[in-house]
Design a protein around this motif. Structure first.
Motif, PDB file in Angstrom:
ATOM      1  N   SER A  35       0.848  -1.198   0.000  1.00  0.00           N
ATOM      2  CA  SER A  35       0.000   0.000   0.000  1.00  0.00           C
ATOM      3  C   SER A  35       0.879   1.242   0.000  1.00  0.00           C
ATOM      4  CB  SER A  35      -0.943  -0.011   1.197  1.00  0.00           C
ATOM      5  OG  SER A  35      -0.213   0.089   2.379  1.00  0.00           O
ATOM      6  N   SER A  36       0.199   2.358  -0.116  1.00  0.00           N
ATOM      7  CA  SER A  36       0.875   3.646  -0.213  1.00  0.00           C
ATOM      8  C   SER A  36       1.867   3.842   0.943  1.00  0.00           C
ATOM      9  CB  SER A  36      -0.228   4.706  -0.154  1.00  0.00           C
ATOM     10  OG  SER A  36       0.250   5.955  -0.448  1.00  0.00           O
ATOM     11  N   SER A  37       3.127   4.069   0.626  1.00  0.00           N
ATOM     12  CA  SER A  37       4.143   4.257   1.677  1.00  0.00           C
ATOM     13  C   SER A  37       5.443   4.716   1.013  1.00  0.00           C
ATOM     14  CB  SER A  37       4.395   2.946   2.428  1.00  0.00           C
ATOM     15  OG  SER A  37       5.348   2.158   1.741  1.00  0.00           O
ATOM     16  N   PRO A  38       6.453   5.028   1.802  1.00  0.00           N
ATOM     17  CA  PRO A  38       7.726   5.446   1.193  1.00  0.00           C
ATOM     18  C   PRO A  38       8.377   4.342   0.362  1.00  0.00           C
ATOM     19  CG  PRO A  38       7.647   6.033   3.526  1.00  0.00           C
ATOM     20  CD  PRO A  38       6.462   5.173   3.267  1.00  0.00           C
ATOM     21  N   LEU A  39       7.842   3.128   0.386  1.00  0.00           N
ATOM     22  CA  LEU A  39       8.418   2.040  -0.424  1.00  0.00           C
ATOM     23  C   LEU A  39       8.285   2.312  -1.922  1.00  0.00           C
ATOM     24  CD1 LEU A  39       7.146  -1.018   1.649  1.00  0.00           C
ATOM     25  CD2 LEU A  39       9.512  -0.254   1.416  1.00  0.00           C
ATOM     26  N   SER A  40       7.471   3.295  -2.273  1.00  0.00           N
ATOM     27  CA  SER A  40       7.321   3.616  -3.701  1.00  0.00           C
ATOM     28  C   SER A  40       7.960   4.966  -4.040  1.00  0.00           C
ATOM     29  CB  SER A  40       5.833   3.629  -4.070  1.00  0.00           C
ATOM     30  OG  SER A  40       5.123   4.497  -3.213  1.00  0.00           O
ATOM     31  N   LEU A  62       0.302  11.898  -3.440  1.00  0.00           N
ATOM     32  CA  LEU A  62       0.527  13.302  -3.788  1.00  0.00           C
ATOM     33  C   LEU A  62      -0.545  14.078  -3.019  1.00  0.00           C
ATOM     34  CD1 LEU A  62       1.856  15.498  -5.500  1.00  0.00           C
ATOM     35  CD2 LEU A  62       0.267  14.932  -7.343  1.00  0.00           C
ATOM     36  N   PHE A  63      -0.092  15.035  -2.197  1.00  0.00           N
ATOM     37  CA  PHE A  63      -1.017  15.742  -1.311  1.00  0.00           C
ATOM     38  C   PHE A  63      -1.575  17.014  -1.947  1.00  0.00           C
ATOM     39  CE2 PHE A  63      -0.823  13.616   2.817  1.00  0.00           C
ATOM     40  CZ  PHE A  63       0.186  12.701   2.567  1.00  0.00           C
ATOM     41  N   GLU A  64      -2.838  17.255  -1.630  1.00  0.00           N
ATOM     42  CA  GLU A  64      -3.492  18.500  -2.068  1.00  0.00           C
ATOM     43  C   GLU A  64      -2.622  19.708  -1.712  1.00  0.00           C
ATOM     44  OE1 GLU A  64      -7.330  19.067  -0.243  1.00  0.00           O
ATOM     45  OE2 GLU A  64      -7.473  21.149  -0.921  1.00  0.00           O
ATOM     46  N   GLU A  65      -2.030  19.675  -0.516  1.00  0.00           N
ATOM     47  CA  GLU A  65      -1.232  20.819  -0.057  1.00  0.00           C
ATOM     48  C   GLU A  65      -0.037  21.061  -0.976  1.00  0.00           C
ATOM     49  OE1 GLU A  65      -2.415  18.457   1.764  1.00  0.00           O
ATOM     50  OE2 GLU A  65      -3.433  19.311   3.512  1.00  0.00           O
ATOM     51  N   GLN A  66       0.566  19.980  -1.477  1.00  0.00           N
ATOM     52  CA  GLN A  66       1.719  20.145  -2.378  1.00  0.00           C
ATOM     53  C   GLN A  66       1.297  20.800  -3.677  1.00  0.00           C
ATOM     54  OE1 GLN A  66       2.583  15.807  -2.001  1.00  0.00           O
ATOM     55  NE2 GLN A  66       4.663  16.561  -2.371  1.00  0.00           N
ATOM     56  N   SER A 123      -1.815   7.726  -6.153  1.00  0.00           N
ATOM     57  CA  SER A 123      -2.534   8.020  -4.910  1.00  0.00           C
ATOM     58  C   SER A 123      -2.626   9.521  -4.703  1.00  0.00           C
ATOM     59  CB  SER A 123      -1.807   7.372  -3.730  1.00  0.00           C
ATOM     60  OG  SER A 123      -2.342   7.842  -2.509  1.00  0.00           O
ATOM     61  N   LEU A 124      -3.852  10.002  -4.549  1.00  0.00           N
ATOM     62  CA  LEU A 124      -4.089  11.421  -4.279  1.00  0.00           C
ATOM     63  C   LEU A 124      -4.656  11.551  -2.880  1.00  0.00           C
ATOM     64  CD1 LEU A 124      -5.796  13.089  -7.382  1.00  0.00           C
ATOM     65  CD2 LEU A 124      -3.610  13.714  -6.334  1.00  0.00           C
ATOM     66  N   ASN A 125      -4.173  12.558  -2.153  1.00  0.00           N
ATOM     67  CA  ASN A 125      -4.564  12.712  -0.764  1.00  0.00           C
ATOM     68  C   ASN A 125      -5.019  14.154  -0.535  1.00  0.00           C
ATOM     69  OD1 ASN A 125      -4.545  12.726   2.100  1.00  0.00           O
ATOM     70  ND2 ASN A 125      -3.030  11.079   2.085  1.00  0.00           N
ATOM     71  N   GLY A 126      -6.295  14.342  -0.292  1.00  0.00           N
ATOM     72  CA  GLY A 126      -6.777  15.701  -0.079  1.00  0.00           C
ATOM     73  C   GLY A 126      -8.211  15.718   0.386  1.00  0.00           C
ATOM     74  N   VAL A 127      -8.715  16.912   0.689  1.00  0.00           N
ATOM     75  CA  VAL A 127     -10.059  16.998   1.259  1.00  0.00           C
ATOM     76  C   VAL A 127     -10.992  17.977   0.534  1.00  0.00           C
ATOM     77  CG1 VAL A 127      -9.393  16.342   3.599  1.00  0.00           C
ATOM     78  CG2 VAL A 127      -9.275  18.732   2.949  1.00  0.00           C
ATOM     79  N   SER A 128     -10.443  18.933  -0.201  1.00  0.00           N
ATOM     80  CA  SER A 128     -11.330  19.943  -0.781  1.00  0.00           C
ATOM     81  C   SER A 128     -11.653  19.595  -2.235  1.00  0.00           C
ATOM     82  CB  SER A 128     -10.673  21.326  -0.718  1.00  0.00           C
ATOM     83  OG  SER A 128      -9.762  21.455  -1.778  1.00  0.00           O
ATOM     84  N   ASN A 150      -7.328   9.230  -1.053  1.00  0.00           N
ATOM     85  CA  ASN A 150      -7.299   9.198   0.403  1.00  0.00           C
ATOM     86  C   ASN A 150      -7.770  10.550   0.922  1.00  0.00           C
ATOM     87  OD1 ASN A 150      -6.659   9.172   3.111  1.00  0.00           O
ATOM     88  ND2 ASN A 150      -4.675   8.196   2.860  1.00  0.00           N
ATOM     89  N   VAL A 151      -8.967  10.558   1.510  1.00  0.00           N
ATOM     90  CA  VAL A 151      -9.502  11.813   2.071  1.00  0.00           C
ATOM     91  C   VAL A 151      -9.203  11.776   3.571  1.00  0.00           C
ATOM     92  CG1 VAL A 151     -11.548  13.271   2.332  1.00  0.00           C
ATOM     93  CG2 VAL A 151     -11.310  11.802   0.327  1.00  0.00           C
ATOM     94  N   TYR A 152      -8.016  12.255   3.908  1.00  0.00           N
ATOM     95  CA  TYR A 152      -7.563  12.172   5.303  1.00  0.00           C
ATOM     96  C   TYR A 152      -8.029  13.426   6.028  1.00  0.00           C
ATOM     97  CZ  TYR A 152      -4.241  10.902   9.043  1.00  0.00           C
ATOM     98  OH  TYR A 152      -3.660  10.527  10.228  1.00  0.00           O
ATOM     99  N   TYR A 153      -9.188  13.322   6.661  1.00  0.00           N
ATOM    100  CA  TYR A 153      -9.784  14.516   7.250  1.00  0.00           C
ATOM    101  C   TYR A 153     -10.063  14.271   8.729  1.00  0.00           C
ATOM    102  CZ  TYR A 153     -13.126  18.278   8.093  1.00  0.00           C
ATOM    103  OH  TYR A 153     -13.769  19.368   8.610  1.00  0.00           O
ATOM    104  N   ILE A 154      -9.630  15.210   9.550  1.00  0.00           N
ATOM    105  CA  ILE A 154      -9.922  15.111  10.988  1.00  0.00           C
ATOM    106  C   ILE A 154     -11.046  16.108  11.284  1.00  0.00           C
ATOM    107  CG2 ILE A 154      -8.957  15.303  13.330  1.00  0.00           C
ATOM    108  CD1 ILE A 154      -7.491  13.203  11.711  1.00  0.00           C
ATOM    109  N   PRO A 155     -12.237  15.631  11.583  1.00  0.00           N
ATOM    110  CA  PRO A 155     -13.384  16.530  11.760  1.00  0.00           C
ATOM    111  C   PRO A 155     -13.372  17.213  13.123  1.00  0.00           C
ATOM    112  CG  PRO A 155     -14.074  14.231  11.911  1.00  0.00           C
ATOM    113  CD  PRO A 155     -12.593  14.222  11.731  1.00  0.00           C
TER     114      PRO A 155
END
Ligand SMILES: Cc1cc2nc3c(=O)[nH]c(=O)nc-3n(C[C@H](O)[C@H](O)[C@H](O)COP(=O)(O)O)c2cc1C
Length: 350
Positions: A35-40, A62-66, A123-128, A150-155
């Motif tokens: 799975s998604s990790s620094p191994l890639s 790849l993060f939305e923030e980037q 893999s895309l990681n973001g919330v908006s 991956n929608v990694y969101y802390i509500p």
């Protein structure tokens, strides 16, 4: 059936057992997917994963923030010139320590596709629902065979209710689906009020796969320095129980492929994931901790187990112990809770 002693044990590649599976429309030679990790993080390490026996690789995110940061920089320098420093940059979280930028990410996918023969899942990681989701299309253009969202969101905001948060997940997925035509899997959170309802809605919006579950990292407190510290703790097999239950419950009810992530460490864990209903078992902690050689070992152990238990193929196993197929379906729900409490033996006399 025990394997007769006089038969020498061939390597897992030579045996007649069919380990292949299908996930997101991709034919995979076996069910183990890092799975998604620094191994890639590099073409070399992706190639090493392939050599170790991985059936496909999910890229690190790849993060939305980037993406937002890069377009902010570009915009800023186009309007202000390169000499001034944009104060607003301090509002962006620092991501540069973890990953490379968006262009290099796309280039890595391109190179990984050229250097390997296994499917590569971006893999895309973001919330908006901002412009960053267009990267779904760019990841497709770079050659990725599928995409994991991956929608990694802390509500954490008490004024936002559960429906609004669910809507956010659905909106992001909807936008990503519009931006790409490759299959999209979404890495689900285990923290929805109704996991089954959310799984159904995500499927209706167009998710081709549900990756169950995202593992949220919990910060720790350092009492000496008075700081909040992001200590990464790798998983263990006990954590498999949560995704196992939910895949078993959902299997056969939704027209979607399941992947299990979190807590897959041993060959028994992989077999359990398959029997619950997952088409692939994803691994990060085990490979990070014990090395890529674990993939080959697990594949060998899986084949031996299949031989001893007279299974000819992985596809025979998928979902065979899902809720719809076990003798006691209620065991996955509340009834099991009371039974478990009643059966627990205290370690000492009170
Ligand atoms: C060091 C590290 C980096 C990770 N990076 C990502 C990431 O970029 N994107 C993502 O979706 N998941 C990421 N994960 C989560 C893993 O893909 C996986 O879902 C999680 O670790 C649970 O699986 P495990 O029990 O096999 O470790 C990362 C995990 C670790 C340990």
């Amino acid at each position: 059936m025990k394997r007769p002693l006089w038969i020498s044990i061939p390597s897992w590649e030579d045996q007649m057992m069919d380990l292949s599976t299908e996930y997101l429309g991709l034919r995979l030679k076996n069910p183990i997917v890092p799975s998604s990790s620094p191994l890639s993080h590099s073409v070399d390490s992706i190639r090493r994963l392939e050599d170790a026996g991985a059936a496909a690789v999910v890229m690190y995110s790849l993060f939305e923030e980037q993406i937002t940061l890069e377009s902010f920089y570009l915009d800023y320098y186009l309007t202000h010139g390169t000499d001034s420093y944009p104060e607003a940059l301090s509002y962006f979280p620092h991501t540069e320590g973890y990953n490379i930028g968006p262009d290099a990410y796309l280039e890595l996918i391109r190179q990984a596709k050229e250097a390997t023969r296994i499917p590569i899942i971006g893999s895309l990681n973001g919330v908006s629902t901002g412009g960053w989701v267009d990267y779904a299309g760019l990841i497709e253009e770079a050659g990725a065979d599928a995409l994991e969202l991956n929608v990694y969101y802390i509500p954490a905001d008490p004024s936002i209710n559960g429906s609004e948060i669910e809507r956010m997940y659905l909106d992001v997925l909807h936008q990503v689906k519009r931006a790409t035509s490759i299959p999209v899997a979404i890495k689900m959170s285990p923290y929805f009020t109704s996991t089954a309802y959310m799984a159904r809605r995500l499927t209706e919006i167009g998710a081709n796969g549900l990756v169950i579950f995202n593992r949220f990292y919990q910060p720790d407190l350092d009492l000496d320095t008075g700081e909040v510290v992001p200590r990464l703790v790798l998983s263990d097999s006990a954590e498999l129980r949560l995704p196992l239950r939910w895949v078993a419950i959902l299997y056969g009810r939704l027209n979607v492929d399941f992947a299990i992530t979190t807590g897959v460490h041993t060959y028994l864990d992989v077999l359990k994931a398959l029997m619950a209903g997952a088409r692939v078992a994803m691994m990060a902690s085990e490979l990070l901790h014990n090395g890529l050689g674990r993939i080959g070992q697990l594949l060998g152990e899986i084949e031996n187990w299949m031989y001893e238990h007279e299974y000819a193929s992985v596809s025979q196993m998928i979902g065979s112990m899902s809720q719809q197929h076990v003798a006691e379906p209620a065991a996955f729900e509340r009834a099991n809770y009371m039974k478990m409490l009643a059966s627990h033996r205290l370690p000492v006399q009170y």
